[in-house]
Structure formats: C-alpha cells, structure tokens
Design a protein around this motif. Structure first.
Motif, PDB file in Angstrom:
ATOM      1  N   ILE A  93       0.839  -1.203   0.000  1.00 16.57           N
ATOM      2  CA  ILE A  93       0.000   0.000   0.000  1.00 16.57           C
ATOM      3  C   ILE A  93       0.876   1.256   0.000  1.00 16.57           C
ATOM      4  CG2 ILE A  93      -0.283   0.269   2.513  1.00 16.57           C
ATOM      5  CD1 ILE A  93      -3.244   0.981   1.871  1.00 16.57           C
ATOM      6  N   GLN A  94       2.078   1.155   0.587  1.00 14.75           N
ATOM      7  CA  GLN A  94       2.994   2.299   0.544  1.00 14.75           C
ATOM      8  C   GLN A  94       3.543   2.523  -0.864  1.00 14.75           C
ATOM      9  OE1 GLN A  94       5.687   1.083   3.655  1.00 14.75           O
ATOM     10  NE2 GLN A  94       4.464   2.046   5.260  1.00 14.75           N
ATOM     11  N   LEU A  95       3.767   1.429  -1.598  1.00 18.22           N
ATOM     12  CA  LEU A  95       4.205   1.562  -2.993  1.00 18.22           C
ATOM     13  C   LEU A  95       3.096   2.154  -3.865  1.00 18.22           C
ATOM     14  CD1 LEU A  95       6.204  -1.749  -3.558  1.00 18.22           C
ATOM     15  CD2 LEU A  95       7.066   0.575  -3.923  1.00 18.22           C
ATOM     16  N   VAL A  96       1.875   1.711  -3.638  1.00 20.65           N
ATOM     17  CA  VAL A  96       0.746   2.268  -4.385  1.00 20.65           C
ATOM     18  C   VAL A  96       0.609   3.752  -4.076  1.00 20.65           C
ATOM     19  CG1 VAL A  96      -1.756   2.183  -4.720  1.00 20.65           C
ATOM     20  CG2 VAL A  96      -0.466   0.056  -4.475  1.00 20.65           C
ATOM     21  N   CYS A  97       0.799   4.102  -2.811  1.00 20.18           N
ATOM     22  CA  CYS A  97       0.766   5.513  -2.419  1.00 20.18           C
ATOM     23  C   CYS A  97       1.837   6.305  -3.156  1.00 20.18           C
ATOM     24  CB  CYS A  97       0.964   5.633  -0.914  1.00 20.18           C
ATOM     25  SG  CYS A  97       1.188   7.315  -0.294  1.00 20.18           S
ATOM     26  N   LEU A  98       3.053   5.751  -3.231  1.00 25.29           N
ATOM     27  CA  LEU A  98       4.151   6.414  -3.929  1.00 25.29           C
ATOM     28  C   LEU A  98       3.784   6.666  -5.385  1.00 25.29           C
ATOM     29  CD1 LEU A  98       7.087   7.345  -4.319  1.00 25.29           C
ATOM     30  CD2 LEU A  98       7.732   4.944  -4.577  1.00 25.29           C
ATOM     31  N   ALA A  99       3.220   5.651  -6.042  1.00 25.29           N
ATOM     32  CA  ALA A  99       2.850   5.799  -7.452  1.00 25.29           C
ATOM     33  C   ALA A  99       1.787   6.880  -7.629  1.00 25.29           C
ATOM     34  CB  ALA A  99       2.345   4.467  -7.988  1.00 25.29           C
ATOM     35  N   ILE A 100       0.837   6.931  -6.708  1.00 27.01           N
ATOM     36  CA  ILE A 100      -0.257   7.905  -6.835  1.00 27.01           C
ATOM     37  C   ILE A 100       0.239   9.320  -6.572  1.00 27.01           C
ATOM     38  CG2 ILE A 100      -2.425   8.660  -5.765  1.00 27.01           C
ATOM     39  CD1 ILE A 100      -3.096   5.673  -5.434  1.00 27.01           C
ATOM     40  N   ILE A 101       1.066   9.494  -5.517  1.00 26.07           N
ATOM     41  CA  ILE A 101       1.624  10.817  -5.245  1.00 26.07           C
ATOM     42  C   ILE A 101       2.496  11.268  -6.415  1.00 26.07           C
ATOM     43  CG2 ILE A 101       3.192  12.127  -3.775  1.00 26.07           C
ATOM     44  CD1 ILE A 101       2.290  10.472  -1.414  1.00 26.07           C
ATOM     45  N   GLY A 102       3.314  10.334  -6.935  1.00 19.40           N
ATOM     46  CA  GLY A 102       4.176  10.675  -8.066  1.00 19.40           C
ATOM     47  C   GLY A 102       3.401  11.088  -9.292  1.00 19.40           C
ATOM     48  N   ALA A 103       2.201  10.523  -9.461  1.00 16.84           N
ATOM     49  CA  ALA A 103       1.365  10.857 -10.616  1.00 16.84           C
ATOM     50  C   ALA A 103       0.485  12.075 -10.364  1.00 16.84           C
ATOM     51  CB  ALA A 103       0.499   9.663 -10.988  1.00 16.84           C
ATOM     52  N   GLY A 104       0.613  12.656  -9.161  1.00 16.46           N
ATOM     53  CA  GLY A 104      -0.182  13.843  -8.857  1.00 16.46           C
ATOM     54  C   GLY A 104      -1.586  13.534  -8.372  1.00 16.46           C
TER      55      GLY A 104
END
Length: 456
Positions: A178-189
């Motif tokens: 879930i932390q990796l998914v969070c990283l991807a979402i934050i990175g994508a704005g």
C-alpha cells in the motif's frame, strides 16, 4: 469427550479432514490446503493494507488539514490499538463460523473503513471524525489472527512452519504494497481518494474469490479450555512480551516511519514515500528466514541475538537523530525493520516448541505430547498475536509524546533501546540460562535431561 461434528448441508464444508494421513494428504489434502492458503494470503494481505491505510493517508494531510504531528501519531495509535484488540475474537471466529465463512465476512468488513475514509478524506473534516474512521480501519488487523488460525488447521504438523510462514509473510507484505501504491499515486499527482478507489474493488474481488474457492473444516471446534489453560501459563505472557518487541516494532514503525521523516527531517510526502516501503517489504520477506534460523539454531538463541542487533540499531538511530543525519537514519531504520522481521519468525517459531517441551517435561510422549503441545500453542498464538500488536500502539504513543516534549523522535528511541535491553534480559533468563523444567516444581522421572528451551 468432544461431540462429533454435525453434518452441514449448505456452504463448502469439508466433513473429513486428516492431513496427518499421508494417503489422504497426497490424494486431495495438499491440493485443498494450498488453494485455501493462497486465498487466505490474498485476503490477509488486503487486511494488512487497510489496517496500515492511515500510515500513508497522513502523508497526504498537509497544513490545510489542520493536524500537527502529535495528532497524526494519535490517529495511527488508535488504528493500531483496535487492530490488536480485535485479534482476540477473530482468533475464535474461525471455529464458530467456519474458516471460509469468516474469511468472506472479514474481507467484506474491510469495505466499511475504506468507503468511510473515501467519504471524509478532505480538508475541513474534524479531527474526531478522522479518529472515528481510523478506529474502523483497525478491523484489518484482526484478519491476521483468523487467517493464521484457519491455515493452521489445514496443514500437517510437518508443514505448519512453512505454511504459517508463507501466510504471515504474504499478509505482512500488504504494508509495503500500500505504501508503494501511495508512492505511485503521489508521483502521478493523484490524491488520497485515488488510493482508496484502488482498494475498494480489490476488497470486493477478494471476498468473492473466498466465497467461490475456499472451504470450511467441520472438524475445527472452539476449545475454550485450551484458551483458559494457555492464559494461565506464564510462557504465554512471556512470549507475548517478546512479540511486542518484534511484531510490535514492525507494525509500529510501519505506521511511524513516514511521519518521522516528514516531521523530524523535513522530507516531503513524496520523498518519504520513496523510502518508507523498503523497511516493511524487507521485514516481511525475511520473516520465514527467522523461522528457518530458529529451526536450525534454536529460536531462543536467534531471538536473543536479534534483540542485541535491534538494540544496536536503535542506538545508531539516536546518534543519527542527534546529528540530524538522514543519510544515517534511513539505512539504519531499514536494518531495524529487517531485524524485526527476523524476530517475528524466530519468536513465533518458539511458541509450539515451548509447549511441546513442557509436554515432554510432564512425561507425555509420542502423539499425546504432540497433541498437548498443539492444543496449547494454537490457543496461545491468538493471545500472543493480540498482545504483540499492542506494541505498535506503544511505539506511536511514544513518538507522539517525544515530538510534543522535544520536537523530535529521539526521546522515543531512547525508550525503545531500554525496552530491547529488557527483551534481551528476559530471553536469556527464561529460555537460555536454564533448561526446561524450570517452571515445574520438580522434573519428573520421564523428563529428558537434554531438553532445553534453547532448542525450541
């Protein structure tokens, strides 16, 4: 005498289950057990993700939300507390409702905190509302207890270590995922609702798959006597204390790592998300290694040296915090995560060995000793898992108080160092200083003089 299991005509109930029978196991037992293990891992994995949901949601909560670091640590403490408490009823729900049936229910329940978070996750929401919704997310912590209890019943004794290790590790990996998914979402704005929108359909899919492909075992029955006997045994609470230091550290640091980086070292949510997943990921992957090392060298020995390592890593974190060195802090914190994962494996492996050793010390032999040890260790695992998870509450409350008092997390790390030192002392004094039979008034004539807790 236990009454025979009644025949159930609805649902996927397996009336006869004897994994210790080699012919039965090869013919159909192994295939059925592995299918249930796979789906159990999936549902437990999502449960861990939902439980640790707020560890990543707080990274999205900037100044516009009006929460200071102390508020965020209190929020994650509430989530961890509920997750620990519900592990006790979840442990016994499998025998009451059936493993498949309870997996469906426990998976579907994850929709409640996830949908609720989707609704309230916006600036302007009051802190009490966030606390209430965070409390709901705690149900995800209970999935571990019911999942481990269920899978324990499916596998023969010779394969339980592997099966429970896979089940536990697969669930724990829900934290870094879930932390990796969070990283991807934050990175994508993207925002927090995007993250929640990803998990809502996954929860539905997991519940449907559990309903379609999992099984209930009619042979599983609640044994309240075992729970009472385990609760009366001092070793249950000693191991719960040690498990606070390992699993409590793992789950507590999983919630706190990102907040410490943003609050103490000034990292942005994106910068924090780039590294916070590494520790939980490695800690999850090495959990089976801790069990393997315990098999080979003795769980008590591995646990002792593991705590020595955790104490040394914590001392290094105190130095890193005082020097404000993020370059030292991050890799050492990851090492601490790895050690907590190893310790999870070694401490959990000790539990059945301890009760088996006590059975032998009482003069029991063969299948009678195995049955006695299995009965008490199974009940003890639920209690130990629940108490161990409370360590995560203590870690987040310690960080909250440290930031309130000093503006950094260094004070909390000093407290953790003292606690790990106490764990070293307890492990050595109880399980390494003297052989088995220490807790008994006097050894019996049948006691094996070579038997020692150091070997469990």
């Amino acid at each position: 005498m236990t009454a025979p299991a009644p025949t159930r005509r609805s649902g996927r109930w397996v009336e006869h289950w004897d994994p210790e029978d080699e012919a039965f196991w090869k013919e159909r037992g192994e295939r059925t057990a592995r299918r249930n293990l796979l789906l159990s891992v999936l549902c437990e994995h999502i449960g861990f993700s939902v439980w640790t949901l707020w560890s990543v949601l707080v990274l999205f909560m900037g100044p516009e939300y009006g929460l200071d670091p102390a508020d965020k640590f209190l929020l994650t403490s509430v989530v961890t507390l509920v997750g620990a408490v519900v592990r006790v009823p979840y442990t016994f729900a499998v025998a009451v409702f059936g493993g498949r049936n309870w997996t469906i229910v426990s998976a579907a329940l994850l929709l409640v905190p996830t949908v609720a978070a989707f609704v309230v996750m916006r600036p302007g929401t009051s802190f009490p509302v966030f606390l209430l919704v965070g409390l709901l997310a705690g149900v995800g912590g209970g999935n571990f207890a019911s999942s481990m209890t269920n899978i324990n019943a499916f596998f023969p004794l010779r394969k339980k270590g592997w099966a429970l290790g896979v089940n536990a590790g697969g669930g724990n990996i829900g934290v870094p995922v879930i932390q990796l998914v969070c990283l991807a979402i934050i990175g994508a704005g993207g925002g927090p609702r995007v993250l929640l929108g990803v998990y809502i359909p996954l929860i539905v899919v997991a519940a449907v798959l559990a309903a379609r492909f999992m099984d209930n075992l009619a042979t599983v029955r609640n044994d309240t006597g075992a729970a009472k006997d385990a609760a009366r045994d001092a070793h249950t609470w000693i191991m719960a204390f040690l498990y606070i230091g390992t699993f409590g550290s793992f789950i507590g640091y999983s919630f706190a790592f990102g907040q410490v980086l943003t609050s103490q070292f000034g990292r942005t949510p994106l910068q924090a998300a780039y590294v916070t997943f590494v520790g939980p990921l490695l800690g999850s992957l090495v959990r089976p290694v801790g069990g393997w090392l315990a098999d080979r060298y003795g769980g008590a020995r591995i646990t002792l040296w593991n705590y020595v390592g955790m104490a040394a890593a914590t001392a290094a974190l105190i130095v890193a915090g005082s020097q404000k060195s993020v370059a030292l802090f991050v890799p050492v914190f990851v090492v601490l995560f790895v050690l907590s994962g190893l310790g999870n494996g070694s401490t959990y492996k000790m539990i059945p060995g301890i009760f088996q050793a006590k059975a032998l010390a009482r003069g029991l032999t063969g299948e009678e000793a195995v049955g006695h040890g299995r009965r008490l260790s199974g009940a003890a695992m639920g209690l130990i898992g629940a108490v161990g998870a409370l360590g995560g509450v203590g870690i987040n409350l310690a960080f909250r108080q440290s930031f309130l008092s000093y503006g950094t997390g260094t004070g909390a790390f000093v407290a953790f160092l003292a606690f790990y030192g106490a764990c070293c002392a307890v492990t050595w004094a109880v399980y390494l200083r003297r052989p088995a039979g220490r807790a008994e008034a006097a050894p019996t004539a049948d006691t094996d003089p070579r038997l020692g807790y150091a070997e469990v």
